[in-house]
Design an enzyme around this catalytic site. Structure first.
Site, PDB file in Angstrom:
ATOM      1  N   VAL A 125       1.001  -1.231  -0.061  1.00 32.56           N
ATOM      2  CA  VAL A 125      -0.047   0.417   0.034  1.00 32.56           C
ATOM      3  C   VAL A 125       0.977   1.457   0.595  1.00 32.56           C
ATOM      4  O   VAL A 125       1.898   1.446   0.727  1.00 32.56           O
ATOM      5  CB  VAL A 125      -0.759  -0.154   1.345  1.00 32.56           C
ATOM      6  CG1 VAL A 125      -1.577   1.310   1.297  1.00 32.56           C
ATOM      7  CG2 VAL A 125      -1.690  -1.282   0.691  1.00 32.56           C
ATOM      8  N   LYS A 179      -3.407   0.990  -3.535  1.00 32.96           N
ATOM      9  CA  LYS A 179      -3.103  -0.894  -2.751  1.00 32.96           C
ATOM     10  C   LYS A 179      -2.751  -1.378  -4.529  1.00 32.96           C
ATOM     11  O   LYS A 179      -3.486  -1.803  -4.590  1.00 32.96           O
ATOM     12  CB  LYS A 179      -4.537  -1.504  -2.124  1.00 32.96           C
ATOM     13  CG  LYS A 179      -4.086  -2.686  -2.014  1.00 32.96           C
ATOM     14  CD  LYS A 179      -5.284  -3.201  -0.594  1.00 32.96           C
ATOM     15  CE  LYS A 179      -5.795  -4.226  -1.090  1.00 32.96           C
ATOM     16  NZ  LYS A 179      -7.302  -4.698  -0.010  1.00 32.96           N
ATOM     17  N   ASP A 227     -13.198 -10.630   6.853  1.00 35.85           N
ATOM     18  CA  ASP A 227     -12.018 -10.490   7.330  1.00 35.85           C
ATOM     19  C   ASP A 227     -12.093  -9.841   7.938  1.00 35.85           C
ATOM     20  O   ASP A 227     -11.634  -8.519   7.596  1.00 35.85           O
ATOM     21  CB  ASP A 227     -11.114 -10.807   6.111  1.00 35.85           C
ATOM     22  CG  ASP A 227      -9.870 -11.036   6.473  1.00 35.85           C
ATOM     23  OD1 ASP A 227      -9.783 -11.546   7.532  1.00 35.85           O
ATOM     24  OD2 ASP A 227      -8.479 -10.477   5.938  1.00 35.85           O
TER      25      ASP A 227
END
Length: 304
Positions: free
Chosen positions: A3, A17, A116
């Site tokens: 990133v 990213k 996640d």
């Protein structure tokens, strides 16, 4: 994945990213663009665009000056190391994340399961407003779906719901994100990872069981030293909500709408949940992303 900080032609600072070209044949890139491009919420990071050139893939987001939540909750004294962050701020962050997840599950035209949720994927803006990020493992659902089908497990060990690994525990649904959220909230209020290999006593290694025992026996929670009455209520509320969220049976977990209601409601209205059945991990597997079959190494047994 890397990133970088960048600047657009109009002067806006952004986070760029860069995805690994060889990872999943572009599946993570497609997942992220397909899911986050459908979102618009104060607690979801703003997606500004993407670049695709040959094998090079980049995603562009608003820049979050304070980085991830992770750096503010671990360490010997995370509340002091975090500067501005005290229990009240962590509590507000927990509510913000809950609202973001509630939006993903029920507020989007096409519901999104994140898969996640963890401190590393919660970014903080200049006012420490939390924003959910990293949708590489996300799954879009039709509005009629309550249980979703998946080819394999996905998530990060330590936060992954048991049914995501084995359907013997129930169907995969938005309740799988609720589990991950609950594990994260317990780490936020505990100021440590839920699996702490640094302690001397095995009974204290797995934080959810350690703190549940203290609640059950009405003992002092012993987390942050001297606390005001308000701080004590915040601590207890976050622990109770976290423990409800990590119930082994998905049907016993609250929805994220209910979580927001519980966090914002009166502490007297919160009951102690049943003890989660998952036992302590047999070995430390911290912050390790999985896509297949490591979960039984993380969980040593299921207690009836």
């Amino acid at each position: 994945m890397a990133v970088y900080k960048g600047k657009l032609l109009d002067g806006r600072l952004v986070a760029v990213k860069i995805l690994n070209a060889s990872k999943g044949n572009g599946e993570e890139f497609i997942n992220e663009v397909a899911s986050i491009s459908r979102t618009s919420h104060v607690n979801v990071v703003a997606f500004l665009g993407f670049c695709l050139e040959g094998g090079k893939r980049a995603l562009i987001y608003e820049l979050m000056p304070n980085g991830s939540l992770e750096k503010f909750i671990y360490g010997e004294n995370p509340l002091k190391n975090g500067g501005h962050l005290g229990l009240e701020k962590l509590y507000q962050i927990a509510i913000g994340i809950a609202r973001g997840l509630e939006y993903l599950h029920h507020g989007c035209k096409t519901p999104i399961l994140h898969f996640d949720i963890k401190p590393h994927n919660i970014l903080l803006d200049e006012e420490f407003c939390p924003k959910i990020s990293d949708f590489g493992l996300a799954k879009l659902c039709t509005t009629k779906e309550s249980i979703v089908s998946m080819a394999g497990a996905r998530g990060t060990i330590g936060y992954i719901a048991p049914e995501v690994f084995s359907r013997n525990f129930g169907g995969v649904s938005h309740k799988s994100d609720v589990y991950s959220y609950g594990m994260m909230v317990l780490e936020m209020v505990g100021g440590r990872r839920n699996v702490n290999v640094a302690v001397d006593h095995s009974s204290e290694i797995y934080f959810p069981h350690w703190i549940y025992k203290r609640l059950e026996q009405d003992e002092d929670l012993g987390l942050h030293g001297d606390m005001t009455t308000e701080e004590g209520e915040i601590t207890r509320k976050m622990i109770l909500v976290g423990l409800w969220c990590i119930q082994t049976d998905p049907s016993q977990r609250p929805s994220m709408s209910k979580v927001v209601e519980m966090l914002e409601g009166d502490i007297e209205g919160l009951e102690i949940p049943p003890k989660p059945y998952l036992s302590s991990p047999s070995r430390p597997l911290l912050d390790s992303s999985i896509t297949s079959t490591d979960f039984l190494d993380y969980v040593s047994a299921i207690k009836p």
